[in-house]
Write a protein that holds these residues in place. Structure first.
Motif, PDB file in Angstrom:
ATOM      1  N   LEU A 125       0.850  -1.182   0.000  1.00 23.37           N
ATOM      2  CA  LEU A 125       0.000   0.000   0.000  1.00 23.37           C
ATOM      3  C   LEU A 125       0.889   1.237   0.000  1.00 23.37           C
ATOM      4  N   VAL A 126       0.609   2.140  -0.935  1.00 18.92           N
ATOM      5  CA  VAL A 126       1.466   3.298  -1.192  1.00 18.92           C
ATOM      6  C   VAL A 126       0.620   4.566  -1.128  1.00 18.92           C
ATOM      7  N   PRO A 127       1.111   5.622  -0.459  1.00 20.69           N
ATOM      8  CA  PRO A 127       0.335   6.859  -0.380  1.00 20.69           C
ATOM      9  C   PRO A 127       0.276   7.588  -1.719  1.00 20.69           C
ATOM     10  N   ASN A 128      -0.843   8.256  -1.950  1.00 19.37           N
ATOM     11  CA  ASN A 128      -1.067   9.068  -3.147  1.00 19.37           C
ATOM     12  C   ASN A 128      -1.561  10.451  -2.713  1.00 19.37           C
ATOM     13  N   PRO A 129      -0.692  11.502  -2.810  1.00 18.16           N
ATOM     14  CA  PRO A 129       0.624  11.522  -3.426  1.00 18.16           C
ATOM     15  C   PRO A 129       1.690  10.924  -2.511  1.00 18.16           C
ATOM     16  N   GLY A 130       2.803  10.512  -3.137  1.00 19.43           N
ATOM     17  CA  GLY A 130       3.883   9.919  -2.358  1.00 19.43           C
ATOM     18  C   GLY A 130       5.166   9.842  -3.160  1.00 19.43           C
ATOM     19  N   TYR A 131       6.206   9.436  -2.509  1.00 17.77           N
ATOM     20  CA  TYR A 131       7.529   9.313  -3.119  1.00 17.77           C
ATOM     21  C   TYR A 131       7.458   8.284  -4.244  1.00 17.77           C
ATOM     22  N   PRO A 132       7.835   8.633  -5.476  1.00 18.01           N
ATOM     23  CA  PRO A 132       7.666   7.709  -6.610  1.00 18.01           C
ATOM     24  C   PRO A 132       8.393   6.376  -6.459  1.00 18.01           C
ATOM     25  N   THR A 133       9.485   6.331  -5.694  1.00 16.39           N
ATOM     26  CA  THR A 133      10.257   5.092  -5.573  1.00 16.39           C
ATOM     27  C   THR A 133       9.485   4.004  -4.839  1.00 16.39           C
ATOM     28  N   TYR A 134       8.541   4.370  -3.954  1.00 12.25           N
ATOM     29  CA  TYR A 134       7.711   3.333  -3.325  1.00 12.25           C
ATOM     30  C   TYR A 134       6.995   2.527  -4.399  1.00 12.25           C
ATOM     31  N   THR A 135       6.534   3.222  -5.444  1.00 12.10           N
ATOM     32  CA  THR A 135       5.815   2.564  -6.533  1.00 12.10           C
ATOM     33  C   THR A 135       6.760   1.849  -7.490  1.00 12.10           C
ATOM     34  N   SER A 136       7.781   2.557  -7.970  1.00 11.35           N
ATOM     35  CA  SER A 136       8.620   2.006  -9.033  1.00 11.35           C
ATOM     36  C   SER A 136       9.370   0.759  -8.585  1.00 11.35           C
TER      37      SER A 136
END
Length: 380
Positions: free
Chosen positions: A111-122
């Motif tokens: 689970l990743v926050p939106n907005p959030g640091y892009p590296t959590y997603t990538s």
């Protein structure tokens, strides 16, 4: 997977500079001030020692781990066992990789926050994880939507393993709140998910230093990253830390030891020295300097007609763009090419950032003043 936004965009900025455009960058959060003098002196001292250049233990020198434990006790009043509950990292960005490899199998959910640091997603996508976003909204002080989180964590089909969080928040400047940390710990315990709090900004424009590990029982189910990049003006040194219980540390070390071979001894001992910086050093470097710079950033936001929360903290200023723009790049590209100022569009942090811009405070006051002047001239 795409190339990191700043990696792509900085090539364009470099080309504009090569054409003589003299772009002022207010985009990257890379502190432009040096570490403390004693930190640099220690690095030079150790670098001159003939026996200091060999491989170092992956888990860090005892001196560095002890300094990290002392840092957490001094500023957060959190007790950590230097031998078993701390793991130095080559920057907390690398820690995202290690923790994901240690806790998440391909197909599991993070689970990743939106907005959030892009590296959590990538990085999660790169490792085959299923990324599900949870909302942070301005009208909620950029705190998690706990009803949404509860619903997501209750879905057995998702197999949620990690919940990424980041307070003080980047990019929004949302403040860390004890109540938020308490709720996240409660969710971690009740849903058997590991909460990872990324905490590199608690010294920047903030007199209150909060850690999720201050919550009773948090160490059993939470991991916290911290970094010297922002708080100690050491972004290029690549020194971060991971703090949690001994069992989690042992799992993460299994991954880390197969990827890294330790950090140069001079950097480790200099970092240990930096953790003893005086209160006065932190006040000038992390509060007074950024407070002066923030005044210029607020004026830029005002000239652009953006709205922003004056209570936000961290080394950026986050603001909502006027409704007259169809999309954020209509504004940021205009400013880049016509005012020659590089400002970050908020869409790179997620869909909830699409109507926002972010101004970095990592520029000298004369640069911020020049950027303000250029944008004023453009608006006039």
């Amino acid at each position: 997977m795409q190339e990191y936004y700043f990696s792509r965009k900085l090539k364009e900025v470099a080309q504009l500079n090569a054409e003589g455009k003299d772009i002022i960058s207010l985009a990257i959060g890379s502190p432009d001030m040096p570490p403390s003098e004693k930190t640099i002196e220690k690095l030079c001292e150790v670098a001159r020692q003939p026996n200091a250049h060999g491989y170092q233990p992956t888990q860090g020198t005892p001196e560095l781990r002890q300094a990290m434990a002392g840092f957490y006790k001094r500023w957060y009043d959190v007790d950590l066992d230097a031998k078993s509950e701390l793991l130095p990292l080559i920057g907390s960005k690398e820690g995202i990789l290690h923790v994901t490899l240690a806790f998440v199998n391909p197909g599991d959910t993070v689970l990743v926050p939106n907005p959030g640091y892009p590296t959590y997603t990538s990085l999660s996508k790169l490792l085959g994880a299923n990324v599900v976003y949870y909302n942070l909204k301005e009208d909620n002080g950029w705190q998690p939507d706990f009803d949404q989180l509860e619903e997501l964590l209750s879905r057995e089909s998702l197999k949620c393993r990690l919940l990424w969080t980041n307070y003080p928040n980047m990019p929004t400047g949302g403040r860390a709140q004890r109540a938020t940390y308490e709720r996240l710990v409660q969710m971690a315990r009740s849903h058997n998910v590991v909460v990872v709090n990324d905490n590199p900004y608690s010294f920047i424009l903030s007199e209150e230093h909060l850690s999720i590990l201050q919550v009773p029982g948090a160490k059993d189910c939470c991991i916290e990253f911290n970094s010297m990049s922002k708080s100690h003006n050491m972004p290029g040194w690549r020194v971060g830390m991971c703090a949690t219980n001994a069992e989690f540390i042992s799992w993460i070390l299994k991954v880390q030891s197969n990827i890294e071979s330790g950090t140069f001894r001079g950097i480790q001992l200099a970092a240990a020295e930096a953790y003893n910086n005086s209160d006065e050093w932190h006040r000038e470097a992390n509060i007074e300097t950024y407070r002066r710079r923030r005044q210029y950033a607020e004026q830029i936001m005002d000239v652009l007609g953006c709205t922003y929360d004056k209570q936000q903290v961290g080394m950026f200023l986050w603001g909502r763009i006027p409704d007259k723009y169809n999309q954020v790049e209509d504004l940021t590209e205009h400013i880049l090419h016509d005012a020659r100022v590089f400002i970050t569009p908020g869409f790179i942090f997620g869909s909830n950032g699409e109507r926002y811009i972010r101004i970095s405070l990592c520029a000298k006051e004369e640069k911020l003043e020049a950027a303000l002047r250029r944008i004023k001239e453009l608006k006039d």
